[in-house]
Design a protein around this motif. Structure first.
Motif, PDB file in Angstrom:
ATOM      1  N   THR A 135     -13.812 -18.875  14.291  1.00  0.00           N
ATOM      2  CA  THR A 135     -14.863 -19.191  13.641  1.00  0.00           C
ATOM      3  C   THR A 135     -15.624 -20.465  14.345  1.00  0.00           C
ATOM      4  N   THR A 136     -17.047 -20.403  14.985  1.00  0.00           N
ATOM      5  CA  THR A 136     -17.656 -21.698  15.652  1.00  0.00           C
ATOM      6  C   THR A 136     -18.415 -22.457  14.754  1.00  0.00           C
ATOM      7  N   ILE A 137     -18.135 -23.724  14.622  1.00  0.00           N
ATOM      8  CA  ILE A 137     -19.174 -24.682  13.777  1.00  0.00           C
ATOM      9  C   ILE A 137     -19.960 -25.322  14.563  1.00  0.00           C
ATOM     10  N   TYR A 138     -21.362 -25.239  14.633  1.00  0.00           N
ATOM     11  CA  TYR A 138     -22.118 -26.072  15.548  1.00  0.00           C
ATOM     12  C   TYR A 138     -22.506 -27.308  14.474  1.00  0.00           C
ATOM     13  N   PHE A 139     -21.979 -28.451  14.839  1.00  0.00           N
ATOM     14  CA  PHE A 139     -22.095 -29.642  13.837  1.00  0.00           C
ATOM     15  C   PHE A 139     -23.171 -30.554  14.496  1.00  0.00           C
ATOM     16  N   VAL A 140     -24.504 -30.733  13.813  1.00  0.00           N
ATOM     17  CA  VAL A 140     -25.462 -31.427  14.456  1.00  0.00           C
ATOM     18  C   VAL A 140     -25.691 -32.586  13.571  1.00  0.00           C
ATOM     19  N   ARG A 141     -25.698 -33.878  14.331  1.00  0.00           N
ATOM     20  CA  ARG A 141     -26.097 -35.316  13.730  1.00  0.00           C
ATOM     21  C   ARG A 141     -27.465 -34.913  13.665  1.00  0.00           C
ATOM     22  N   HIS A 142     -28.109 -35.586  12.462  1.00  0.00           N
ATOM     23  CA  HIS A 142     -29.458 -35.429  12.528  1.00  0.00           C
ATOM     24  C   HIS A 142     -30.171 -36.395  13.482  1.00  0.00           C
ATOM     25  N   GLY A 143     -31.539 -36.070  13.210  1.00  0.00           N
ATOM     26  CA  GLY A 143     -32.386 -36.983  14.186  1.00  0.00           C
ATOM     27  C   GLY A 143     -32.524 -38.294  13.876  1.00  0.00           C
ATOM     28  N   GLU A 144     -32.960 -39.202  14.822  1.00  0.00           N
ATOM     29  CA  GLU A 144     -33.276 -40.357  14.358  1.00  0.00           C
ATOM     30  C   GLU A 144     -34.175 -40.611  13.213  1.00  0.00           C
ATOM     31  N   ALA A 145     -33.544 -41.431  12.275  1.00  0.00           N
ATOM     32  CA  ALA A 145     -34.179 -41.700  10.952  1.00  0.00           C
ATOM     33  C   ALA A 145     -35.129 -42.851  11.159  1.00  0.00           C
ATOM     34  N   GLU A 146     -35.947 -43.059  10.278  1.00  0.00           N
ATOM     35  CA  GLU A 146     -37.037 -43.908  10.273  1.00  0.00           C
ATOM     36  C   GLU A 146     -36.411 -45.265   9.836  1.00  0.00           C
ATOM     37  N   ALA A 147     -35.518 -45.346   9.236  1.00  0.00           N
ATOM     38  CA  ALA A 147     -34.769 -46.628   9.012  1.00  0.00           C
ATOM     39  C   ALA A 147     -33.183 -46.464   8.745  1.00  0.00           C
ATOM     40  N   GLY A 148     -32.389 -47.452   9.081  1.00  0.00           N
ATOM     41  CA  GLY A 148     -31.084 -47.648   9.309  1.00  0.00           C
ATOM     42  C   GLY A 148     -30.423 -47.718   7.848  1.00  0.00           C
TER      43      GLY A 148
ATOM     44  N   ALA B 197     -40.844 -40.544  13.972  1.00  0.00           N
ATOM     45  CA  ALA B 197     -41.412 -39.668  14.799  1.00  0.00           C
ATOM     46  C   ALA B 197     -40.720 -39.174  16.099  1.00  0.00           C
ATOM     47  N   LEU B 198     -39.657 -39.770  16.672  1.00  0.00           N
ATOM     48  CA  LEU B 198     -38.814 -39.490  17.609  1.00  0.00           C
ATOM     49  C   LEU B 198     -37.813 -38.586  17.052  1.00  0.00           C
ATOM     50  N   GLY B 199     -37.179 -38.810  15.769  1.00  0.00           N
ATOM     51  CA  GLY B 199     -36.271 -37.713  15.108  1.00  0.00           C
ATOM     52  C   GLY B 199     -36.792 -36.379  14.974  1.00  0.00           C
TER      53      GLY B 199
ATOM     54  N   ILE C 276     -36.597 -30.795  16.793  1.00  0.00           N
ATOM     55  CA  ILE C 276     -37.363 -29.557  17.249  1.00  0.00           C
ATOM     56  C   ILE C 276     -36.667 -29.098  18.591  1.00  0.00           C
ATOM     57  N   ALA C 277     -36.195 -30.195  19.537  1.00  0.00           N
ATOM     58  CA  ALA C 277     -35.660 -29.974  20.927  1.00  0.00           C
ATOM     59  C   ALA C 277     -34.321 -29.016  20.477  1.00  0.00           C
ATOM     60  N   THR C 278     -33.584 -29.736  19.429  1.00  0.00           N
ATOM     61  CA  THR C 278     -32.045 -29.112  19.297  1.00  0.00           C
ATOM     62  C   THR C 278     -32.313 -27.727  18.540  1.00  0.00           C
ATOM     63  N   ALA C 279     -33.282 -27.626  17.650  1.00  0.00           N
ATOM     64  CA  ALA C 279     -33.370 -26.227  17.087  1.00  0.00           C
ATOM     65  C   ALA C 279     -34.028 -25.242  18.260  1.00  0.00           C
TER      66      ALA C 279
ATOM     67  N   LEU D 262     -32.046 -36.642   3.175  1.00  0.00           N
ATOM     68  CA  LEU D 262     -33.375 -36.058   3.793  1.00  0.00           C
ATOM     69  C   LEU D 262     -33.488 -36.138   5.311  1.00  0.00           C
ATOM     70  N   ARG D 263     -32.632 -36.946   6.183  1.00  0.00           N
ATOM     71  CA  ARG D 263     -32.819 -37.013   7.381  1.00  0.00           C
ATOM     72  C   ARG D 263     -32.014 -35.773   8.093  1.00  0.00           C
TER      73      ARG D 263
END
Length: 182
Positions: A2-15, A26-28, A33-36, A53-54
């Motif tokens: 089984t292959t798992i593609y584990f994606v870190r979320h895009g940049e959040a608007e706050a840390g 906006a960058l996130g 979209i690029a990762t999708a 949410l992120r």
């Protein structure tokens, strides 16, 4: 296998120390979209997301392309902080990340084990959208490394794992960058 593609979320608007559950910046959104678009080259497979949410917003970009639902999976959420004060959360996280998982309190060891079990027991290839610390703990578990941070996955990077029975193997680390945990 089984292959798992584990994606870190895009940049959040706050840390981590500024907001409990921020959405994407906006960058996130652009990163998501690029990762999708990259993952959309695969045949559709189940999508799982952290309840934060992120991660859900990052997963939504791929779910929209494939026109499939997102399954919320609590076990792949970011490390749960016992600290309510946002400023103190940042200090707590920095201390945790500097150590090893052996030093975690019992409730966080339970969280770590549930995370690993979730990934190892995945019944089929899938994409999981998650967080910095979670990805690091999985890489450490696969490589026998107890450090809380073994690499620095960039926002929207894809780390690939293979599951063979109960064995977790890293097929490829996601792109790395000096990013903030968010």
């Amino acid at each position: 296998m089984t292959t798992i593609y584990f994606v870190r979320h895009g940049e959040a608007e706050a840390g981590f120390g500024a907001h409990r559950d921020p959405g994407l910046s906006a960058l996130g959104r652009t990163q998501a979209i690029a990762t999708a678009k990259h993952l959309a080259q695969l045949d559709p497979i189940p999508i799982f997301s952290s309840p934060l949410l992120r991660a859900q917003e990052t997963a939504k970009a791929l779910a929209n392309i494939w026109d499939i639902p997102i399954n919320i999976e609590d076990r792949i959420a970011e490390i749960p902080s016992p600290i309510e004060d946002l400023t103190d959360r940042t200090t707590w996280l920095a201390n945790v990340m500097a150590g090893t998982w052996h030093e975690l309190p019992p409730n966080l060891k339970v969280w770590r084990n549930a995370l690993i079990d979730c990934v190892v027991s995945a019944p089929s290839d899938c994409v999981m959208f998650s967080h910095f610390v979670a990805i690091n703990l999985l890489v450490g578990a696969a490589n026998g490394n107890a450090a809380m941070v073994s690499f620095r996955p960039d926002n929207s990077s894809i780390t690939r794992f293979e599951i063979d029975g109960s064995t977790l193997t890293v097929l490829g680390l996601g792109e790395q960058a000096q990013t903030h945990v968010n």
